[in-house]
Write a protein that holds these residues in place. Structure first.
Motif, PDB file in Angstrom:
ATOM      1  N   ASP A  58       0.824  -1.200   0.000  1.00  7.72           N
ATOM      2  CA  ASP A  58       0.000   0.000   0.000  1.00  7.72           C
ATOM      3  C   ASP A  58       0.864   1.257   0.000  1.00  7.72           C
ATOM      4  OD1 ASP A  58      -2.259  -1.541   0.019  1.00  7.72           O
ATOM      5  OD2 ASP A  58      -2.637  -1.352   2.160  1.00  7.72           O
ATOM      6  N   ALA A  59       1.956   1.215   0.775  1.00  8.97           N
ATOM      7  CA  ALA A  59       2.863   2.363   0.810  1.00  8.97           C
ATOM      8  C   ALA A  59       3.496   2.597  -0.554  1.00  8.97           C
ATOM      9  CB  ALA A  59       3.936   2.137   1.867  1.00  8.97           C
ATOM     10  N   ALA A  60       3.875   1.518  -1.243  1.00  8.56           N
ATOM     11  CA  ALA A  60       4.471   1.653  -2.575  1.00  8.56           C
ATOM     12  C   ALA A  60       3.472   2.229  -3.567  1.00  8.56           C
ATOM     13  CB  ALA A  60       4.976   0.293  -3.050  1.00  8.56           C
ATOM     14  N   PHE A  61       2.215   1.755  -3.522  1.00 11.85           N
ATOM     15  CA  PHE A  61       1.184   2.309  -4.413  1.00 11.85           C
ATOM     16  C   PHE A  61       0.979   3.802  -4.155  1.00 11.85           C
ATOM     17  CE2 PHE A  61      -0.374  -2.060  -5.262  1.00 11.85           C
ATOM     18  CZ  PHE A  61      -0.554  -1.943  -6.633  1.00 11.85           C
ATOM     19  N   HIS A  62       0.952   4.165  -2.893  1.00  5.49           N
ATOM     20  CA  HIS A  62       0.724   5.571  -2.554  1.00  5.49           C
ATOM     21  C   HIS A  62       1.852   6.455  -3.087  1.00  5.49           C
ATOM     22  CE1 HIS A  62      -0.907   8.943  -0.378  1.00  5.49           C
ATOM     23  NE2 HIS A  62       0.213   9.119   0.293  1.00  5.49           N
ATOM     24  N   MET A  63       3.088   6.015  -2.931  1.00  7.92           N
ATOM     25  CA  MET A  63       4.205   6.820  -3.399  1.00  7.92           C
ATOM     26  C   MET A  63       4.253   6.876  -4.924  1.00  7.92           C
ATOM     27  SD  MET A  63       5.224   7.938  -0.612  1.00  7.92           S
ATOM     28  CE  MET A  63       6.532   8.965  -1.311  1.00  7.92           C
ATOM     29  N   LEU A  64       3.870   5.805  -5.598  1.00  6.82           N
ATOM     30  CA  LEU A  64       3.809   5.852  -7.060  1.00  6.82           C
ATOM     31  C   LEU A  64       2.728   6.821  -7.526  1.00  6.82           C
ATOM     32  CD1 LEU A  64       4.280   2.044  -7.813  1.00  6.82           C
ATOM     33  CD2 LEU A  64       5.835   3.891  -8.475  1.00  6.82           C
ATOM     34  N   ALA A  65       1.605   6.855  -6.813  1.00  7.28           N
ATOM     35  CA  ALA A  65       0.553   7.813  -7.154  1.00  7.28           C
ATOM     36  C   ALA A  65       1.043   9.242  -6.957  1.00  7.28           C
ATOM     37  CB  ALA A  65      -0.680   7.550  -6.294  1.00  7.28           C
TER      38      ALA A  65
END
Length: 284
Positions: A104-111
């Motif tokens: 979830d943290a990786a998705f958020h940073m990619l967004a």
């Protein structure tokens, strides 16, 4: 390679949504693995005690005082009072499952990287202001929005991550030391009970209580060390590794955004940090 796609992740992150990009959810609540494991171990030991006779025979207050009180006192000698207090707080936190999922943290940073690429890094200042529950992420985005160089951001965040890891290691170290001391206190109690027993062989009525202290202190020391203290220390170390992983994801992403790199390259970099089962596929 196992990957997690945008549709598989929860919560979903809306790319380019502007102000109010959703934060990765914090997992809160009682950690079922810790509770089930602890209660299961205690239940099995108690069941064995009942089947072998009487549970009351395994309860001895002097033995409890020697092992529990002695372990706490000797452990306190090895550390400062502040470190003992912080270790107790961390021990209670181990019973509660909290923190962010690395995927979830990786998705958020990619967004955020895709959003900043379209709208500029200054747009992250507004996103940082909306963060409430993650001071490290807020600090990370503020550093990027303020126009700091990528190398400087990495250096500052890595220092903060190292300090966090050191603090966690100290808390787990207190419990590890207590787990080493508990069996020794059990042995001391055993020797104390044997001395009492040998000194009163002329009084048969005193042999039983002295023998109970001798045997039960060893039993209590082993249970305290290997059923409670050492497993809790291992859980703290496991939680620390996951928290450090999430913070490294934030730091790597912040440096990439500051360098204005393509978010697709950031996805490749983040997947080198994530374990195979947690790797993400943000872009089609």
């Amino acid at each position: 390679m196992a990957t997690v796609s945008k549709t598989d992740a929860a919560p979903a992150v809306a790319v380019g949504a502007g102000v109010g990009l959703s934060e990765p959810a914090i997992r809160r609540g009682i950690d079922p693995a810790t509770i089930v494991g602890l209660l299961g171990a205690i239940g099995l030991i108690a069941s064995a005690a009942v089947m072998s006779g009487s549970l009351k025979a395994f309860i001895n207050l002097p033995s409890v005082l020697i092992v529990v009180g002695g372990t706490f006192a000797v452990t306190t000698m090895c550390f400062s009072l502040a470190e003992i207090y912080n270790a107790q707080r961390m021990m209670l936190r181990a019973l509660v499952r909290s923190g962010r999922d690395p995927s979830d943290a990786a998705f958020h940073m990619l967004a955020l990287a895709a959003y900043a690429r379209r709208n500029g890094v200054l747009s992250l200042q507004t996103e940082a202001a909306n963060l409430e529950s993650d001071s490290f992420l807020k600090h990370t985005l503020t550093l990027v929005a303020d126009g700091n160089a990528a190398d400087q951001i990495e250096r500052m965040l890595n220092h903060e991550i190292a300090a966090t890891a050191h603090r966690h290691a100290k808390g787990a170290g207190v419990l590890r030391k207590a787990a080493e001391i508990a069996p020794v206190m059990g042995l001391i109690g055993t020797l104390l009970g044997l001395v009492q027993m040998l000194g009163r062989l002329d009084d048969p009525s005193s042999i039983g209580p002295a023998m109970a202290v001798a045997l039960l202190t060893t039993f209590y020391g082993a249970v305290l060390a290997h059923v409670f203290l050492a497993p809790i220390a291992a859980k703290l170390e496991r939680n620390s590794r996951e928290e450090i992983l999430v913070k490294n994801i934030y730091a790597l992403s912040a440096a990439s955004i500051a360098r204005q790199e393509n978010p697709r390259r950031l996805e490749l970099l983040l997947n080198t940090l994530l374990p195979p089962s947690k790797r993400v596929q943000f872009f089609d």
